[in-house]
Design an enzyme around this catalytic site. Structure first.
Site, mmCIF file in Angstrom:
data_model
loop_
_atom_site.group_PDB
_atom_site.id
_atom_site.type_symbol
_atom_site.label_atom_id
_atom_site.label_comp_id
_atom_site.label_asym_id
_atom_site.label_seq_id
_atom_site.Cartn_x
_atom_site.Cartn_y
_atom_site.Cartn_z
ATOM 1 C CG HIS A 158 -4.189 4.012 3.465
ATOM 2 N ND1 HIS A 158 -3.252 3.264 4.150
ATOM 3 C CD2 HIS A 158 -4.637 4.942 4.343
ATOM 4 C CE1 HIS A 158 -3.140 3.733 5.393
ATOM 5 N NE2 HIS A 158 -3.971 4.755 5.527
ATOM 6 C CG ASN B 248 -12.542 11.054 -4.716
ATOM 7 O OD1 ASN B 248 -13.602 11.654 -4.874
ATOM 8 N ND2 ASN B 248 -11.371 11.610 -4.955
ATOM 9 C CG HIS C 150 -6.853 9.303 0.094
ATOM 10 N ND1 HIS C 150 -6.925 7.975 -0.289
ATOM 11 C CD2 HIS C 150 -7.160 10.025 -1.011
ATOM 12 C CE1 HIS C 150 -7.260 7.911 -1.569
ATOM 13 N NE2 HIS C 150 -7.424 9.137 -2.030
ATOM 14 N N GLY D 17 -13.400 7.973 -8.889
ATOM 15 C CA GLY D 17 -12.023 8.183 -9.347
ATOM 16 C C GLY D 17 -10.984 7.902 -8.286
ATOM 17 C CB CYS E 282 -0.915 -0.011 1.221
ATOM 18 S SG CYS E 282 -1.804 1.543 1.453
ATOM 19 C CG HIS F 86 -4.714 -0.453 4.916
ATOM 20 N ND1 HIS F 86 -4.046 0.169 3.887
ATOM 21 C CD2 HIS F 86 -5.755 -1.111 4.355
ATOM 22 C CE1 HIS F 86 -4.657 -0.114 2.746
ATOM 23 N NE2 HIS F 86 -5.693 -0.893 3.007
HETATM 24 P P1 AMP Z 1 -7.950 9.718 -5.082
HETATM 25 O O1 AMP Z 1 -8.323 9.967 -6.504
HETATM 26 O O2 AMP Z 1 -8.951 10.247 -4.108
HETATM 27 O O3 AMP Z 1 -7.584 8.261 -4.825
HETATM 28 O O4 AMP Z 1 -6.657 10.593 -4.821
HETATM 29 C C1 AMP Z 1 -5.367 10.112 -4.716
HETATM 30 C C2 AMP Z 1 -4.480 11.321 -4.526
HETATM 31 O O5 AMP Z 1 -3.210 10.912 -4.107
HETATM 32 C C3 AMP Z 1 -4.274 12.143 -5.804
HETATM 33 O O6 AMP Z 1 -4.722 13.496 -5.576
HETATM 34 C C4 AMP Z 1 -2.766 12.073 -6.053
HETATM 35 O O7 AMP Z 1 -2.226 13.269 -6.563
HETATM 36 C C5 AMP Z 1 -2.236 11.759 -4.673
HETATM 37 N N1 AMP Z 1 -0.966 11.029 -4.635
HETATM 38 C C6 AMP Z 1 -0.639 9.915 -5.317
HETATM 39 N N2 AMP Z 1 0.600 9.505 -4.993
HETATM 40 C C7 AMP Z 1 1.070 10.382 -4.083
HETATM 41 C C8 AMP Z 1 2.297 10.530 -3.354
HETATM 42 N N3 AMP Z 1 3.295 9.650 -3.500
HETATM 43 N N4 AMP Z 1 2.440 11.568 -2.512
HETATM 44 C C9 AMP Z 1 1.433 12.463 -2.352
HETATM 45 N N5 AMP Z 1 0.238 12.378 -2.988
HETATM 46 C C10 AMP Z 1 0.065 11.356 -3.847
HETATM 47 ZN ZN ZN Z 2 -2.449 1.387 3.618
#
Ligand code: AMP
Ligand code: ZN
Length: 113
Positions: A97, A86, A99, A92, A3, A45
């Site tokens: 995990h 989301n 967030h 999308g 993850c 997680h």
């Molecule tokens: P979601 O579409 O809600 O799954 O958003 C995932 C978010 O994670 C996106 O806005 C990405 O820009 C962000 N993201 C992906 N990889 C990383 C990373 N290594 N560090 C910081 N943000 C990330």
């Molecule tokens: Zn995780």
């Protein structure tokens, strides 16, 4: 478990940390949609907002306390901001995990759907 965000919490994967305590970790989104775009995640997680239940909702309550605190620190609490989680393909969601996106620092697009 493989993850990305667990890797960020453990420090294996670098991130721009904004805040951390025993329960949550907050860091800048790598591809910001606004001047302030922070991801606030539980250290435990939890896959998505569809997996919140009475056994883990205390973590979610704490996350929202931290979101309010960060918004104040970043000076966006008065002008306003958006919190987004989301879930699944239709929304999308790309990372499995949970967030919370904390987005602000400009007038946001009002289109939600
Ligand atoms: P979601 O579409 O809600 O799954 O958003 C995932 C978010 O994670 C996106 O806005 C990405 O820009 C962000 N993201 C992906 N990889 C990383 C990373 N290594 N560090 C910081 N943000 C990330
Ligand atoms: Zn995780």
């Amino acid at each position: 478990m493989d993850c990305l965000f667990c890797g960020i919490i453990s420090g294996e994967i670098p991130s721009a940390k904004i805040y951390e305590d025993d329960i949550v970790y907050a860091f800048n989104d790598i591809n910001p949609a606004a001047p302030v775009h922070i991801l606030v995640i539980p250290k435990v997680h939890i896959a998505s907002a569809a997996d919140i239940n009475s056994g883990n909702s205390d973590v979610i309550a704490h996350i929202f306390e931290v979101i309010a605190m960060i918004a104040k620190e970043k000076g966006i609490d008065k002008d306003g901001f958006r919190v987004v989680a989301n879930v699944g393909e239709n929304a999308g969601k790309t990372i499995d995990h949970l967030h919370f996106h904390l987005i602000g620092g400009k007038k946001l697009d009002l289109k939600m759907g």
